[in-house]
Design an enzyme around this catalytic site. Structure first.
Site, PDB file in Angstrom:
ATOM      1  N   ASP A 181       0.479  -4.189   7.088  1.00 38.03           N
ATOM      2  CA  ASP A 181       0.465  -4.057   8.542  1.00 38.03           C
ATOM      3  C   ASP A 181      -0.924  -4.155   9.151  1.00 38.03           C
ATOM      4  O   ASP A 181      -1.096  -3.989  10.349  1.00 38.03           O
ATOM      5  CB  ASP A 181       1.099  -2.731   8.963  1.00 38.03           C
ATOM      6  CG  ASP A 181       0.326  -1.523   8.431  1.00 38.03           C
ATOM      7  OD1 ASP A 181      -0.652  -1.722   7.683  1.00 38.03           O
ATOM      8  OD2 ASP A 181       0.714  -0.378   8.763  1.00 38.03           O
ATOM      9  N   ASP A 193      36.644 -28.849   4.324  1.00 35.90           N
ATOM     10  CA  ASP A 193      35.446 -28.209   4.866  1.00 35.90           C
ATOM     11  C   ASP A 193      35.803 -27.108   5.854  1.00 35.90           C
ATOM     12  O   ASP A 193      35.148 -26.057   5.914  1.00 35.90           O
ATOM     13  CB  ASP A 193      34.553 -29.246   5.543  1.00 35.90           C
ATOM     14  CG  ASP A 193      33.705 -30.017   4.541  1.00 35.90           C
ATOM     15  OD1 ASP A 193      33.503 -29.517   3.423  1.00 35.90           O
ATOM     16  OD2 ASP A 193      33.249 -31.121   4.879  1.00 35.90           O
ATOM     17  N   ASP A 200       0.867  -1.166   0.000  1.00 35.79           N
ATOM     18  CA  ASP A 200       0.000   0.000   0.000  1.00 35.79           C
ATOM     19  C   ASP A 200       0.912   1.226   0.000  1.00 35.79           C
ATOM     20  O   ASP A 200       2.091   1.132   0.321  1.00 35.79           O
ATOM     21  CB  ASP A 200      -0.884  -0.013   1.254  1.00 35.79           C
ATOM     22  CG  ASP A 200      -2.025   1.004   1.172  1.00 35.79           C
ATOM     23  OD1 ASP A 200      -2.050   1.776   0.207  1.00 35.79           O
ATOM     24  OD2 ASP A 200      -2.865   1.007   2.088  1.00 35.79           O
ATOM     25  N   ASN A 248      37.492 -34.610  -7.323  1.00 34.01           N
ATOM     26  CA  ASN A 248      38.315 -35.525  -6.520  1.00 34.01           C
ATOM     27  C   ASN A 248      37.728 -36.918  -6.461  1.00 34.01           C
ATOM     28  O   ASN A 248      38.435 -37.925  -6.584  1.00 34.01           O
ATOM     29  CB  ASN A 248      38.465 -34.972  -5.104  1.00 34.01           C
ATOM     30  CG  ASN A 248      39.634 -34.015  -4.999  1.00 34.01           C
ATOM     31  OD1 ASN A 248      40.451 -33.914  -5.904  1.00 34.01           O
ATOM     32  ND2 ASN A 248      39.703 -33.295  -3.895  1.00 34.01           N
ATOM     33  N   ASN A 303      38.712 -34.423   3.436  1.00 32.53           N
ATOM     34  CA  ASN A 303      37.398 -33.781   3.375  1.00 32.53           C
ATOM     35  C   ASN A 303      37.184 -32.849   4.566  1.00 32.53           C
ATOM     36  O   ASN A 303      36.631 -31.748   4.423  1.00 32.53           O
ATOM     37  CB  ASN A 303      36.319 -34.860   3.348  1.00 32.53           C
ATOM     38  CG  ASN A 303      34.927 -34.286   3.154  1.00 32.53           C
ATOM     39  OD1 ASN A 303      34.649 -33.659   2.142  1.00 32.53           O
ATOM     40  ND2 ASN A 303      34.054 -34.485   4.137  1.00 32.53           N
TER      41      ASN A 303
END
Length: 823
Positions: free
Chosen positions: A572, A669, A310, A640, A665
């Site tokens: 609202d 990570d 609005d 890999n 791994n």
């Protein structure tokens, strides 16, 4: 009535005891934290399989290998848990800052408490705009109307009243009870809580249906990505295990190798990286006065390309000012103000900004000799509100609302202290008056009245044969920064559409002032005449919709979503709840009614498009960092694992031990844990970003095999040039594999030139640290247990050359790939 449901409320001590007995007032259980959440992380099927296999390995006498494997798995899971837990707590604190409260009678005094702390026996207050926080029985009620659509599907508000039970069973039709999941449209009440949480009617329905919210853009992206990874993992694992068995390798080692391969390919840190990235984005947004209640909403906000709202309080200041009160012929008339003041004063629904302007007008009219008898609440179909007041022996029904909805109900008009029939000429003149004000951008309300006989209750059917008293004229100037904010949003790919209940004249005037396209305005009646298929293209090309009802807003949002847009809705009011739920991103403000704030996923502490724009940019930054992890995890991991799968076919031994794969791994990570802190290219945040599974797949299928080519080169040099033993081969490839897939993050993290786009200090340090660990491990005391041996000097020269070539080639392929997607 049960003995504990007293009208006097509870003491704090009894309330605490009862909360411990019945639990918090929540339909859905709270997210698990602490040890339970750690168990959830460990419940990952691959993690459980690895722990079980390590146990079998220990029982077979390989205790050291088993301990190393279990330690790597537990360290990875512990980091995952810690980061996810911390991010979850951060978001919970942000959510609690805008959590809805309830007004309850405790220790003989009224207090505001979080709704989750309500217990049976609490006495609470309800008023217009409140969400009913539990199943309650009314003790007192005045002009109380409740919206029960969430439970009954009935679109119109239902009147409720206090009174004794007429039946022994509690039903949704009971006039003296209101239920969790409903909302107060108008009126006030005092009630006693009978049931909370899952014991409520709404709670039982939710549990029975196992309800989940509609799938969002973020959810769809995660689901498609998961399918891609699952398919790839299953194929490679089955292939590698079958080859190992065919080559008659030791079954347990072959199984461990296949499982470790699956772990290496699976981006198991994705939930944690996503949670940390989005949580950090949510914290940054909170500093910009934007609270994100659900993390997925942050990414959806970044993907948003259409914002519907609005105009009041978004493009205009929302600070209404009553400028004039005129009779039907356009002459100033004090009687119009008196009638309007009575209507606004006695209204028990949400006081609108227009009501506030009327009630704060100085000097206020004298109304002490009037009293209220009844009220006909506002609804979006009628677009008007009526109160019935008395003075002496006279009773009057006073109507205030949109001129288009009030004037047609009038058969007479008032001017110069006299009443006359409302003929065609006078009606046309009255319409010309309010339309001219609309063209100038003023808001106009019509006021009418009639004498009514006494009766127990009044209804909308009584709003006939009215006398048109006149008009109220309000000003609501555009915000000084509205035009600039709209330009910023348009520059960054977000189109703003106005969905307003005002008439087309006011809407067009305001739109023109702030620089929006105002040549075409579509009215609510026109929307009703369109099919859903026809509405889609109209909704796309139209900027302004006027005289729109909540149901029509909902249809427009759905039509835009069907056309592939990510749609945000800023609202609202009580009637905005359905649209906030339908939108991809429901946005409300801190000053909104409880109904709107509860449904919204994003709450603005400051009602401003600039604040929203800042939050939108943070959402894109967070999504950009999540995408970095996905592109890295699929391309490098896939390369890999592809290399391992191929090497397992022609090598007489496993290309890498299972523990080495898991360690590789884990270290890889760890290097990516700091991705959430990284900078995001300015080019990336200049337009909405959405999940692009095709791009992720292309990265995987191009950069993965490219990485394997350099692995194969490493295999050849290790075997043909260095005549490497099995242990040296494992060491050489471990170091090369870790270094290439970690350092390539510096290339993939940016869409541009990696030499110009600098990573964050945290990310750079984590990358350097992980590569350094990989280089030093063969020379450390852990080398023996891990199966490593120090390579010679020539290997390090070879590794330096391979890294330089690999990063250069990846940069070239990345640019070619991105150029193809941007064409």
């Amino acid at each position: 009535m049960p003995e504990y449901l007293s009208e006097l409320g509870l003491s704090s001590a009894i309330a605490r005891q009862r909360l411990a007995e019945v639990g918090p007032n929540e339909v859905a259980g709270k997210l698990r934290t602490g040890p339970l959440q750690l168990l959830t992380v460990l419940a990952n099927p691959l993690v459980l399989l690895l722990l079980l296999t390590s146990l079998v390995t220990a029982l077979l006498g390989q205790a050291l290998d088993a301990a190393i494997m279990a330690a790597i798995v537990l360290v990875g899971s512990g980091i995952n848990f810690f980061q996810s837990f911390r991010s979850q707590r951060t978001v919970e604190r942000l959510r609690e800052s805008v959590a809805a409260t309830a007004t309850v009678l405790r220790d003989g005094e009224w207090h505001e408490i979080p709704r989750r702390e309500l217990v049976p026996g609490d006495v609470l207050r309800l008023s217009a705009g409140d969400l009913v926080p539990a199943d309650v029985r009314l003790l007192q009620a005045r002009d109380l109307y409740v919206q029960q659509a969430a439970l009954t599907g009935e679109s119109l508000p239902v009147e409720k009243e206090a009174g004794e039970d007429v039946t022994k069973t509690v039903s949704l039709e009971a006039r003296n009870r209101v239920f969790l999941g409903t909302s107060v449209v108008s009126g006030t009440a005092v009630a006693v809580v009978e049931k909370t949480g899952r014991e409520t009617v709404f709670g039982s329905i939710a549990a029975r249906l196992a309800m989940r919210p509609p799938e969002t853009e973020f959810d769809r992206g995660i689901r498609h990505f998961s399918y891609l990874i699952l398919q790839t993992v299953l194929f490679l694992v089955v292939f590698v295990f079958a080859v190992s068995i065919a080559l008659r390798r030791e079954p347990l080692q072959s199984l461990l190798f296949a499982i470790a391969l699956a772990v290496g390919l699976t981006p198991e840190f994705l939930p944690m990286i996503t949670a940390v990235t989005l949580a950090q984005g949510a914290v940054h947004m909170a500093r910009q006065h934007v609270i994100v209640k659900h993390l997925a909403a942050l990414q959806n906000l970044g993907s948003m390309d259409i914002l519907c709202s609005d105009k009041t309080g978004t493009l205009t200041s929302g600070a209404m000012s009553l400028q004039q009160y005129l009779d039907t012929l356009g002459t100033p008339a004090e009687h119009v103000l008196v009638l309007a003041y009575l209507n606004s004063f006695y209204e028990t629904g949400i006081k609108s900004l227009l009501d506030a302007a009327i009630l704060t007008h100085h000097p206020p009219p004298q109304i002490s000799d009037y009293h209220k008898l009844d009220e006909i609440p506002f609804d979006c179909q009628r677009r008007r509100l009526s109160v019935i007041v008395g003075r002496g022996t006279e009773l009057w029904l006073i109507v205030k609302g949109a001129p288009e909805s009030v004037v047609p109900l009038c058969t007479a008009y008032e001017a110069d202290n006299r009443t006359a029939p409302l003929d065609r000429s006078t009606r046309d003149h009255a319409e010309e008056i309010y339309q001219q004000f609309g063209v100038q951008g003023y808001r106009v309300l019509a006021v009418a009245y009639r004498s009514v006989p006494p009766r127990p209750a009044y209804h909308a059917t009584d709003e006939t044969d009215l006398v048109l008293a006149g008009f109220l004229v309000f000003s609501d100037p555009p915000l000084a920064d509205a035009a600039a904010a709209l330009e910023d949003l348009a520059r960054d790919g977000v189109q703003v559409k106005l969905l307003t209940g005002d008439n087309e004249l006011v809407a067009r005037h305001v739109a023109t002032q702030v620089g929006l396209e105002a040549s075409v305005v579509v009215l609510g009646d026109e929307v009703d005449q369109m099919s859903d298929a026809a509405l889609g293209p109209v909704a796309e090309r139209t900027t302004i919709f006027a005289r729109i009802t909540p149901a029509q807003k909902n249809r427009i949002l759905l039509a835009l979503k069907q056309r592939g847009h990510v749609v945000g809705f800023l609202g609202d009011g009580i009637n905005d709840a359905p649209s906030l739920h339908t939108a991809d991103v429901g946005i409300s403000v801190a000053s909104a009614v409880d109904v709107a704030k509860d449904v919204a996923e994003v709450v603005l502490l400051e009602r401003s498009l600039r604040v929203l724009h800042s939050g939108l940019i943070e959402g894109r930054k967070a999504f950009g960092n999540v995408m970095k992890y996905l592109l890295m995890g699929t391309s490098s991991n896939f390369g890999n694992m592809l290399s391992m799968a191929a090497a397992s076919v022609f090598l007489p031994f496993l290309p890498m031990l299972p523990t080495q794969i898991l360690l590789n791994n884990l270290l890889y990570d760890l290097a990516q844990v700091t991705i959430p802190t990284d900078h995001v290219d300015a080019a990336f945040i200049q337009k909405p970003r959405r999940w692009n599974i095709t791009l992720i797949r292309s990265f995987m299928l191009l950069l993965g095999p490219l990485s394997s080519l350099f692995d194969f080169l490493t295999f050849f040099v290790l075997l043909a040039v260095f005549q490497a033993s099995e242990m040296l081969f494992h060491t050489g490839w471990f170091v090369e594999s870790l270094a290439t897939q970690t350092l390539v993050l510096l290339v993939i993290r940016t869409m541009g030139n990696p030499l110009r786009s600098r990573p964050s200090l945290s990310l750079l340090l984590s990358i350097v640290t992980v590569v350094s660990i990989g280089v030093l491990l063969p020379f450390s005391p852990l080398a023996g247990p891990l199966g490593f041996t120090p390579p010679g000097r020539m290997y390090w020269l070879f590794l330096t050359g391979v890294l330089g070539m690999y990063l250069t080639v990846v940069e070239a392929v990345k640019r070619w790939l991105l150029a193809g997607f941007h064409r």
